[in-house]
Scaffold this motif. Sequence first.
Motif, PDB file in Angstrom:
ATOM      1  N   HIS A  63      34.294  26.557 -77.180  1.00 14.97           N
ATOM      2  CA  HIS A  63      34.089  26.637 -78.611  1.00 14.97           C
ATOM      3  C   HIS A  63      34.706  25.429 -79.306  1.00 14.97           C
ATOM      4  O   HIS A  63      35.668  24.834 -78.829  1.00 14.97           O
ATOM      5  N   GLU A  64      34.124  25.070 -80.450  1.00  8.22           N
ATOM      6  CA  GLU A  64      34.668  23.949 -81.217  1.00  8.22           C
ATOM      7  C   GLU A  64      35.991  24.316 -81.868  1.00  8.22           C
ATOM      8  O   GLU A  64      36.894  23.501 -81.964  1.00  8.22           O
ATOM      9  N   SER A  65      36.095  25.531 -82.334  1.00  6.93           N
ATOM     10  CA  SER A  65      37.342  26.012 -82.933  1.00  6.93           C
ATOM     11  C   SER A  65      37.425  27.510 -82.737  1.00  6.93           C
ATOM     12  O   SER A  65      36.417  28.191 -82.520  1.00  6.93           O
ATOM     13  N   VAL A  66      38.625  28.036 -82.825  1.00  8.87           N
ATOM     14  CA  VAL A  66      38.789  29.468 -82.630  1.00  8.87           C
ATOM     15  C   VAL A  66      38.119  30.245 -83.760  1.00  8.87           C
ATOM     16  O   VAL A  66      37.619  31.354 -83.550  1.00  8.87           O
ATOM     17  N   VAL A  67      38.069  29.672 -84.963  1.00  2.10           N
ATOM     18  CA  VAL A  67      37.434  30.368 -86.082  1.00  2.10           C
ATOM     19  C   VAL A  67      35.932  30.510 -85.846  1.00  2.10           C
ATOM     20  O   VAL A  67      35.348  31.575 -86.081  1.00  2.10           O
ATOM     21  N   SER A  68      35.300  29.458 -85.373  1.00  2.00           N
ATOM     22  CA  SER A  68      33.863  29.550 -85.085  1.00  2.00           C
ATOM     23  C   SER A  68      33.595  30.551 -83.968  1.00  2.00           C
ATOM     24  O   SER A  68      32.603  31.287 -84.000  1.00  2.00           O
ATOM     25  N   LEU A  69      34.484  30.599 -82.987  1.00  7.67           N
ATOM     26  CA  LEU A  69      34.353  31.590 -81.914  1.00  7.67           C
ATOM     27  C   LEU A  69      34.480  33.001 -82.465  1.00  7.67           C
ATOM     28  O   LEU A  69      33.684  33.890 -82.132  1.00  7.67           O
ATOM     29  N   LEU A  70      35.475  33.227 -83.312  1.00 10.53           N
ATOM     30  CA  LEU A  70      35.675  34.548 -83.891  1.00 10.53           C
ATOM     31  C   LEU A  70      34.473  34.981 -84.717  1.00 10.53           C
ATOM     32  O   LEU A  70      34.079  36.152 -84.695  1.00 10.53           O
ATOM     33  N   LYS A  71      33.886  34.048 -85.443  1.00 10.20           N
ATOM     34  CA  LYS A  71      32.697  34.378 -86.234  1.00 10.20           C
ATOM     35  C   LYS A  71      31.538  34.778 -85.334  1.00 10.20           C
ATOM     36  O   LYS A  71      30.798  35.728 -85.637  1.00 10.20           O
ATOM     37  N   ASP A  72      31.383  34.070 -84.222  1.00 11.87           N
ATOM     38  CA  ASP A  72      30.307  34.411 -83.281  1.00 11.87           C
ATOM     39  C   ASP A  72      30.493  35.809 -82.703  1.00 11.87           C
ATOM     40  O   ASP A  72      29.534  36.589 -82.603  1.00 11.87           O
ATOM     41  N   ILE A  73      31.725  36.131 -82.307  1.00  9.10           N
ATOM     42  CA  ILE A  73      31.982  37.444 -81.734  1.00  9.10           C
ATOM     43  C   ILE A  73      31.872  38.525 -82.814  1.00  9.10           C
ATOM     44  O   ILE A  73      31.384  39.631 -82.559  1.00  9.10           O
ATOM     45  N   HIS A  74      32.302  38.188 -84.027  1.00 12.39           N
ATOM     46  CA  HIS A  74      32.253  39.155 -85.125  1.00 12.39           C
ATOM     47  C   HIS A  74      30.830  39.643 -85.370  1.00 12.39           C
ATOM     48  O   HIS A  74      30.608  40.824 -85.681  1.00 12.39           O
ATOM     49  N   ARG A  75      29.858  38.780 -85.214  1.00 10.64           N
ATOM     50  CA  ARG A  75      28.460  39.171 -85.443  1.00 10.64           C
ATOM     51  C   ARG A  75      28.009  40.258 -84.470  1.00 10.64           C
ATOM     52  O   ARG A  75      27.089  41.022 -84.771  1.00 10.64           O
ATOM     53  N   THR A  76      28.645  40.339 -83.321  1.00  8.20           N
ATOM     54  CA  THR A  76      28.236  41.332 -82.319  1.00  8.20           C
ATOM     55  C   THR A  76      28.759  42.735 -82.628  1.00  8.20           C
ATOM     56  O   THR A  76      28.419  43.684 -81.918  1.00  8.20           O
ATOM     57  N   LEU A  77      29.594  42.870 -83.664  1.00  6.93           N
ATOM     58  CA  LEU A  77      30.115  44.190 -84.023  1.00  6.93           C
ATOM     59  C   LEU A  77      29.041  45.074 -84.663  1.00  6.93           C
ATOM     60  O   LEU A  77      29.185  46.300 -84.705  1.00  6.93           O
ATOM     61  N   ILE A  78      27.998  44.433 -85.179  1.00  2.39           N
ATOM     62  CA  ILE A  78      26.889  45.176 -85.787  1.00  2.39           C
ATOM     63  C   ILE A  78      25.814  45.391 -84.728  1.00  2.39           C
ATOM     64  O   ILE A  78      25.446  44.461 -84.016  1.00  2.39           O
ATOM     65  N   PRO A  79      25.272  46.624 -84.619  1.00  6.27           N
ATOM     66  CA  PRO A  79      25.481  47.804 -85.483  1.00  6.27           C
ATOM     67  C   PRO A  79      26.467  48.842 -84.936  1.00  6.27           C
ATOM     68  O   PRO A  79      26.645  49.898 -85.549  1.00  6.27           O
ATOM     69  N   ASP A  80      27.111  48.587 -83.829  1.00  7.85           N
ATOM     70  CA  ASP A  80      27.877  49.642 -83.150  1.00  7.85           C
ATOM     71  C   ASP A  80      29.179  50.024 -83.852  1.00  7.85           C
ATOM     72  O   ASP A  80      29.660  51.150 -83.686  1.00  7.85           O
ATOM     73  N   TYR A  81      29.782  49.103 -84.616  1.00  9.46           N
ATOM     74  CA  TYR A  81      31.120  49.356 -85.162  1.00  9.46           C
ATOM     75  C   TYR A  81      31.165  49.190 -86.677  1.00  9.46           C
ATOM     76  O   TYR A  81      32.089  48.579 -87.226  1.00  9.46           O
ATOM     77  N   LEU A  82      30.214  49.780 -87.376  1.00 11.47           N
ATOM     78  CA  LEU A  82      30.149  49.665 -88.829  1.00 11.47           C
ATOM     79  C   LEU A  82      31.185  50.528 -89.542  1.00 11.47           C
ATOM     80  O   LEU A  82      31.481  50.299 -90.718  1.00 11.47           O
ATOM     81  N   THR A  83      31.733  51.524 -88.869  1.00 12.32           N
ATOM     82  CA  THR A  83      32.671  52.444 -89.517  1.00 12.32           C
ATOM     83  C   THR A  83      34.123  52.238 -89.093  1.00 12.32           C
ATOM     84  O   THR A  83      35.011  52.942 -89.580  1.00 12.32           O
ATOM     85  N   GLU A  84      34.366  51.290 -88.198  1.00  7.77           N
ATOM     86  CA  GLU A  84      35.719  51.080 -87.662  1.00  7.77           C
ATOM     87  C   GLU A  84      36.370  49.829 -88.253  1.00  7.77           C
ATOM     88  O   GLU A  84      35.690  48.938 -88.746  1.00  7.77           O
ATOM     89  N   SER A  85      37.695  49.760 -88.149  1.00  3.42           N
ATOM     90  CA  SER A  85      38.441  48.565 -88.538  1.00  3.42           C
ATOM     91  C   SER A  85      39.708  48.489 -87.694  1.00  3.42           C
ATOM     92  O   SER A  85      40.147  49.492 -87.114  1.00  3.42           O
TER      93      SER A  85
END
Length: 216
Positions: A63-85
Amino acid sequence: MYISWKSQKGSSRKNNNDYVAIRANNGHFSAVIVDALDKGKAPSCLAEYWAKTLLKSYIKQEHESVVSLLKDIHRTLIPDYLTESASYTLIDIDLKDRSGEVIYVGDCRLGISNHCDINWVNEPHIIVNTFPRLDDSYASFLTRVLKARRFTLPDQVNFSWQDGEVLLLCTDGYWRPHSDNQGLNHDDASTLKVRPDDSDLTLTVDSDCDNFFIAQ
C-alpha cells in the motif's frame, strides 16, 4: 520473544467482543487489537474480521500509505457490518531498532511497562479528553469509532522502548477497569503482553473464547 494474551468477558456483556491478530517475522512484529461495542448483530464477528483482514493486508506492504489501506479495507465492511462499531489499534515494531508506530481509532491503547509503572503511548479517543470538565459518567464516550457507514481517520504515533521493557496492547477493560463490589469487571478486559528480546518465541494464551490469531 515472550508473548502473552489474556482476555475475559465483562460481567455485563453477552459475549467477549475483543480480538487480537499478530505476526512476527524478519525482525518485525505487528499486531491488531479490536474491541467491538456490545451492540449490532455480530460485534464479535466484526472484531475478528477487522483484526485478521487488517493484519494480513498490512504486512503485505503493498500500500502507498496506511490510510489508503484502511480506506480500502473499510469498504469491505458493507453490507455485512452496518450495525456494528469498534475501537482498534495496530502496532508495527522494528525489533532491531526498538521503534514502532501506533495507528488507532477509539480507546484501545499501547503501554510500555518498566515493571514499576506504565507509560501510555496513545491517548484514547474519548470525549473527556476533548472536554476535560465532564464528569466520570462520560469517561467511556468515544469520539472516534470504526463503523461501516463512515470512514474515520486514525491517529498515528511513533514510539520506542528500552531493553527489558514490556509492551502492553490492551482494550479499555484492562487500562480503565469498571468493577462492581465483587471485583468483577463490567467490560471485556484483554491485554497482549510482548517482551521483545532475542530469546526464542514463547506464547501463552488465556482466554474464555477463541479470539487470538497468529499469522504464519
